[in-house]
Design a protein around this motif. Structure first.
Motif, PDB file in Angstrom:
ATOM      1  N   PRO A  82      47.775   4.819  27.742  1.00 11.60           N
ATOM      2  CA  PRO A  82      48.691   5.928  27.468  1.00 11.60           C
ATOM      3  C   PRO A  82      49.249   5.850  26.044  1.00 11.60           C
ATOM      4  N   GLU A  83      48.999   4.727  25.353  1.00 11.99           N
ATOM      5  CA  GLU A  83      49.497   4.510  23.982  1.00 11.99           C
ATOM      6  C   GLU A  83      48.766   3.291  23.410  1.00 11.99           C
ATOM      7  N   GLY A  84      48.988   3.005  22.123  1.00 16.08           N
ATOM      8  CA  GLY A  84      48.182   1.972  21.473  1.00 16.08           C
ATOM      9  C   GLY A  84      48.829   0.597  21.335  1.00 16.08           C
ATOM     10  N   ALA A 120      52.359  23.557  24.329  1.00 16.43           N
ATOM     11  CA  ALA A 120      52.038  23.441  22.904  1.00 16.43           C
ATOM     12  C   ALA A 120      52.502  22.074  22.398  1.00 16.43           C
ATOM     13  N   GLY A 121      51.583  21.294  21.825  1.00 10.45           N
ATOM     14  CA  GLY A 121      51.952  19.992  21.273  1.00 10.45           C
ATOM     15  C   GLY A 121      52.022  18.882  22.307  1.00 10.45           C
ATOM     16  N   ARG A 122      51.745  19.217  23.567  1.00  9.09           N
ATOM     17  CA  ARG A 122      51.721  18.164  24.580  1.00  9.09           C
ATOM     18  C   ARG A 122      50.419  18.246  25.385  1.00  9.09           C
ATOM     19  N   GLU A 125      45.012  14.472  26.928  1.00  6.83           N
ATOM     20  CA  GLU A 125      44.318  13.559  26.015  1.00  6.83           C
ATOM     21  C   GLU A 125      44.780  13.931  24.621  1.00  6.83           C
ATOM     22  N   PHE A 126      45.355  12.977  23.899  1.00  2.56           N
ATOM     23  CA  PHE A 126      45.784  13.239  22.521  1.00  2.56           C
ATOM     24  C   PHE A 126      45.423  12.033  21.669  1.00  2.56           C
ATOM     25  N   HIS A 127      45.663  12.166  20.376  1.00  2.00           N
ATOM     26  CA  HIS A 127      45.204  11.117  19.449  1.00  2.00           C
ATOM     27  C   HIS A 127      46.356  10.618  18.588  1.00  2.00           C
ATOM     28  N   TYR A 263      59.805  -1.242  25.632  1.00  2.38           N
ATOM     29  CA  TYR A 263      59.713  -2.464  24.834  1.00  2.38           C
ATOM     30  C   TYR A 263      60.596  -2.504  23.589  1.00  2.38           C
ATOM     31  N   TYR A 264      61.234  -1.391  23.259  1.00  2.00           N
ATOM     32  CA  TYR A 264      61.966  -1.367  21.983  1.00  2.00           C
ATOM     33  C   TYR A 264      63.242  -2.219  21.974  1.00  2.00           C
ATOM     34  N   THR A 265      63.513  -2.784  20.808  1.00  4.95           N
ATOM     35  CA  THR A 265      64.758  -3.510  20.546  1.00  4.95           C
ATOM     36  C   THR A 265      65.179  -3.129  19.126  1.00  4.95           C
ATOM     37  N   VAL A 282      56.716  14.153  15.509  1.00  2.00           N
ATOM     38  CA  VAL A 282      55.360  13.898  15.005  1.00  2.00           C
ATOM     39  C   VAL A 282      55.077  12.403  14.884  1.00  2.00           C
ATOM     40  N   CYS A 283      56.143  11.595  14.876  1.00  2.00           N
ATOM     41  CA  CYS A 283      55.951  10.143  14.732  1.00  2.00           C
ATOM     42  C   CYS A 283      57.113   9.436  15.416  1.00  2.00           C
ATOM     43  N   GLY A 284      56.797   8.360  16.125  1.00  3.14           N
ATOM     44  CA  GLY A 284      57.866   7.598  16.766  1.00  3.14           C
ATOM     45  C   GLY A 284      57.551   6.119  16.691  1.00  3.14           C
ATOM     46  N   GLY A 285      58.580   5.307  16.565  1.00  5.65           N
ATOM     47  CA  GLY A 285      58.305   3.872  16.513  1.00  5.65           C
ATOM     48  C   GLY A 285      59.564   3.051  16.516  1.00  5.65           C
ATOM     49  N   ARG A 287      61.109  -1.378  16.594  1.00  2.56           N
ATOM     50  CA  ARG A 287      60.927  -2.808  16.764  1.00  2.56           C
ATOM     51  C   ARG A 287      60.740  -3.138  18.241  1.00  2.56           C
ATOM     52  N   TYR A 288      59.929  -4.136  18.527  1.00  5.36           N
ATOM     53  CA  TYR A 288      59.800  -4.594  19.923  1.00  5.36           C
ATOM     54  C   TYR A 288      59.718  -6.115  19.923  1.00  5.36           C
ATOM     55  N   ASP A 289      60.876  -6.743  19.733  1.00  7.58           N
ATOM     56  CA  ASP A 289      60.916  -8.191  19.543  1.00  7.58           C
ATOM     57  C   ASP A 289      60.555  -8.987  20.791  1.00  7.58           C
ATOM     58  N   PHE A 305      54.713   1.924  14.612  1.00  7.81           N
ATOM     59  CA  PHE A 305      54.941   3.347  14.925  1.00  7.81           C
ATOM     60  C   PHE A 305      53.618   4.000  15.255  1.00  7.81           C
ATOM     61  N   ALA A 306      53.688   5.190  15.844  1.00  4.95           N
ATOM     62  CA  ALA A 306      52.472   5.991  16.029  1.00  4.95           C
ATOM     63  C   ALA A 306      52.775   7.451  15.742  1.00  4.95           C
ATOM     64  N   MET A 307      51.766   8.129  15.156  1.00  3.67           N
ATOM     65  CA  MET A 307      51.880   9.560  14.859  1.00  3.67           C
ATOM     66  C   MET A 307      50.892  10.310  15.730  1.00  3.67           C
TER      67      MET A 307
HETATM   68  P1  HAM Z   1      55.342   7.775  21.580  1.00  3.98           P
HETATM   69  O1  HAM Z   1      56.610   8.315  21.038  1.00  3.98           O
HETATM   70  O2  HAM Z   1      55.159   7.807  23.042  1.00  3.98           O
HETATM   71  O3  HAM Z   1      55.238   6.282  21.039  1.00  3.98           O
HETATM   72  O4  HAM Z   1      54.115   8.515  20.913  1.00  3.98           O
HETATM   73  C1  HAM Z   1      53.973   8.565  19.509  1.00  3.98           C
HETATM   74  C2  HAM Z   1      53.573   9.961  19.067  1.00  3.98           C
HETATM   75  O5  HAM Z   1      52.406  10.390  19.784  1.00  3.98           O
HETATM   76  C3  HAM Z   1      54.612  11.036  19.379  1.00  3.98           C
HETATM   77  O6  HAM Z   1      55.595  11.061  18.376  1.00  3.98           O
HETATM   78  C4  HAM Z   1      53.763  12.288  19.373  1.00  3.98           C
HETATM   79  O7  HAM Z   1      53.539  12.729  18.041  1.00  3.98           O
HETATM   80  C5  HAM Z   1      52.446  11.800  19.960  1.00  3.98           C
HETATM   81  N1  HAM Z   1      52.390  12.137  21.407  1.00  3.98           N
HETATM   82  C6  HAM Z   1      52.957  11.480  22.424  1.00  3.98           C
HETATM   83  N2  HAM Z   1      52.668  12.065  23.595  1.00  3.98           N
HETATM   84  C7  HAM Z   1      51.894  13.134  23.317  1.00  3.98           C
HETATM   85  C8  HAM Z   1      51.249  14.149  24.100  1.00  3.98           C
HETATM   86  N3  HAM Z   1      51.327  14.169  25.430  1.00  3.98           N
HETATM   87  N4  HAM Z   1      50.517  15.094  23.461  1.00  3.98           N
HETATM   88  C9  HAM Z   1      50.388  15.085  22.102  1.00  3.98           C
HETATM   89  N5  HAM Z   1      50.964  14.139  21.318  1.00  3.98           N
HETATM   90  C10 HAM Z   1      51.711  13.190  21.905  1.00  3.98           C
HETATM   91  C11 HAM Z   1      54.198   5.464  21.285  1.00  3.98           C
HETATM   92  O8  HAM Z   1      53.167   5.810  21.817  1.00  3.98           O
HETATM   93  C12 HAM Z   1      54.409   4.082  20.743  1.00  3.98           C
HETATM   94  N6  HAM Z   1      53.257   3.268  21.122  1.00  3.98           N
HETATM   95  C13 HAM Z   1      54.607   4.109  19.232  1.00  3.98           C
HETATM   96  C14 HAM Z   1      54.807   2.750  18.660  1.00  3.98           C
HETATM   97  C15 HAM Z   1      53.868   1.989  18.031  1.00  3.98           C
HETATM   98  N7  HAM Z   1      55.918   2.048  18.715  1.00  3.98           N
HETATM   99  C16 HAM Z   1      55.709   0.868  18.137  1.00  3.98           C
HETATM  100  N8  HAM Z   1      54.466   0.829  17.738  1.00  3.98           N
END
Ligand code: HAM
Length: 431
Positions: A82-84, A120-122, A125-127, A263-265, A282-285, A287-289, A305-307
């Motif tokens: 669901p995330e990286g 829109a924007g959700r 499958e996203f990247h 996991y965030y701290t 568009v981007c979220g991130g 610390r995850y100590d 972070f991830a965009m």
């Molecule tokens: P997240 O906020 O869940 O964080 O996702 C990061 C970004 O992915 C969001 O800001 C948004 O741009 C995009 N995103 C999330 N869900 C969707 C969706 N359903 N459709 C389209 N775009 C989406 C993480 O995933 C953390 N792993 C970020 C991170 C990396 N924190 C620390 N390291």
């Protein structure tokens, strides 16, 4: 003809005529992350379910409601990522990358899967483009990754994206904060949704990002984490801000940013825009100590972070940011007869070795439709090859824009001479 099936809801195709837009933003992300010392990591699209359950957190929406989880034929429970972050952390631990020195710096491009309600924007499958840095507690690292995110957005030409920053403290500050949150939300037990009620005891911070509008309203009056930070966390947060100020990165401190993953701290942040509707992050991130320890490693403070690539492209569209089109077809060779076909094949190989795009007919069309096709794909030059040209071993290269013709020998010097001609007209073609 009736299609037997169509794409799955919440997924998108990237067609050949659109892929240059993805490549453009990915190239900038690659270049910027390299400039900051990050190298790419590639991890599998599925992992053991427990990785996400433990890493992302049992009480998150992602784990409770949104994961694509299934049992394999061998009876193992696996989940599409669901995330990286969790997968990258798993790989770092499994390959003991800390032996290569700290900090470990990794970047990635991943497809992610979340069973959310598409809008829109959700997507389902996203990247994401993401970066992770392991083995540093320094606030300089927090400021540095935020600067990296900002440089990517700047280089992409995005405007009106604001950076919102917060600190959600360490487990000690959070214990006090959680107590205050439980007390506050307990007054509204009758009005809270079932999910919030179930999280009230275990993880009351999750109530702050509940998607139900009623609960959201209640959350607005809740105590703020910034009033509960311990000395160490407060000073860390101040330092992050000092370094951001020094780099000229603008931000607002928003104590309601808590992020949806467990996991965030300490530092958390989001880059948000209002120009693409409700899904404007568009981007979220942050610390995850504690994550590396949670996954079985030693204490290793980390951050990242991830965009969302789809959202970035939506913002670029909404703001009319132009993405340069890649080089199109430089030369189209139309052929008449088998001998010409064979000759064209050799000439095209020469031209392509010079790095130019060159095409010929592979459908079996007559001359006129071949020329029509050359026009359609925007070929800059064309040649018509027939028996006469082969007999004389020369042909006229036609500039498709001006109609001007230049005779070139069809020998080993062809590609070189064609390249020179192509270059001399570059200005006219706005290359
Ligand atoms: P997240 O906020 O869940 O964080 O996702 C990061 C970004 O992915 C969001 O800001 C948004 O741009 C995009 N995103 C999330 N869900 C969707 C969706 N359903 N459709 C389209 N775009 C989406 C993480 O995933 C953390 N792993 C970020 C991170 C990396 N924190 C620390 N390291």
């Amino acid at each position: 003809m009736a299609l037997i099936t169509k794409k799955i809801k919440g997924t998108e195709d990237v067609l050949p005529k659109q892929s240059y837009r993805w490549q453009f933003i990915e190239n900038i992300m690659r270049e910027e992350s390299r400039a900051y010392g990050f190298r790419e990591i590639r991890t599998p699209v599925f992992e053991h379910t427990e990785l996400f359950a433990r890493g992302v957190g049992q009480t998150t929406d992602v784990v409770q409601k949104e994961m694509y989880t299934f049992d394999t034929k061998g009876g193992e429970s696996v989940t599409l990522r669901p995330e990286g972050t969790a997968g990258a952390a798993r790989a770092v631990l499994e390959h003991a990358l800390e032996n290569e020195g700290l900090p470990i710096k990794a970047s990635y491009f991943v497809s992610c899967y979340r069973y959310e309600k598409p809008q829109a924007g959700r997507l389902r499958e996203f990247h994401q483009f993401g970066i992770e840095e392991y083995g540093t507690q320094s606030p300089v690292a927090d400021a540095e990754i935020i600067c990296l995110a900002q440089s990517v957005l700047d280089r992409l030409g995005l405007g009106d994206v604001r950076l919102e920053l917060n600190s959600i403290g360490c487990p000690e500050c959070r214990a006090n904060y959680n107590r205050a949150l439980r007390e506050y939300f307990s007054q509204y037990k009758e009005q809270l949704c079932d999910t919030c009620l179930s999280r009230l005891e275990k993880n009351p911070m999750r109530l702050l990002d509940c998607k139900s509008p009623e609960d959201h309203k209640i959350a607005e009056g809740a105590p703020r984490i910034t009033d509960f930070l311990c000395e160490e966390c407060e000073s860390h947060f101040r330092e992050v801000q000092k370094y951001l100020d020094s780099a000229g990165v603008e931000y607002t401190v928003n104590p309601t940013i808590v992020r949806g993953l467990d996991y965030y701290t300490k530092t958390v942040f989001e880059f948000v825009t209002d120009c693409i509707g409700a899904q404007g992050t568009v981007c979220g991130g942050g610390r995850y100590d504690g994550l590396i320890e949670e996954l079985g490693g030693r204490h290793m403070p980390s951050l990242g972070f991830a965009m969302g690539l789809e959202r970035i492209l939506m913002v670029m569209d909404a703001q009319g940011v132009e993405i340069p089109q890649p080089e199109g077809c430089a030369l189209y060779i139309a052929t008449m007869g088998d001998a010409a076909k064979l000759k064209a094949f050799g000439l095209l190989a020469q031209v392509r070795r010079c790095g130019l795009v060159a095409e010929t007919d592979v459908v079996g069309r007559g001359l006129r439709p071949q020329m029509k096709y050359a026009d359609k794909i925007g070929a800059k030059y064309s040649i018509v090859l027939g028996d006469n040209e082969i007999a004389e071993n020369k042909a006229k290269v036609k500039n498709m824009q001006s109609g001007e013709q230049t005779e070139l020998a069809l020998d080993d010097t062809f590609a070189e001479k064609f390249s020179v001609l192509h270059l001399s007209d570059a200005a006219a073609f706005k290359i």
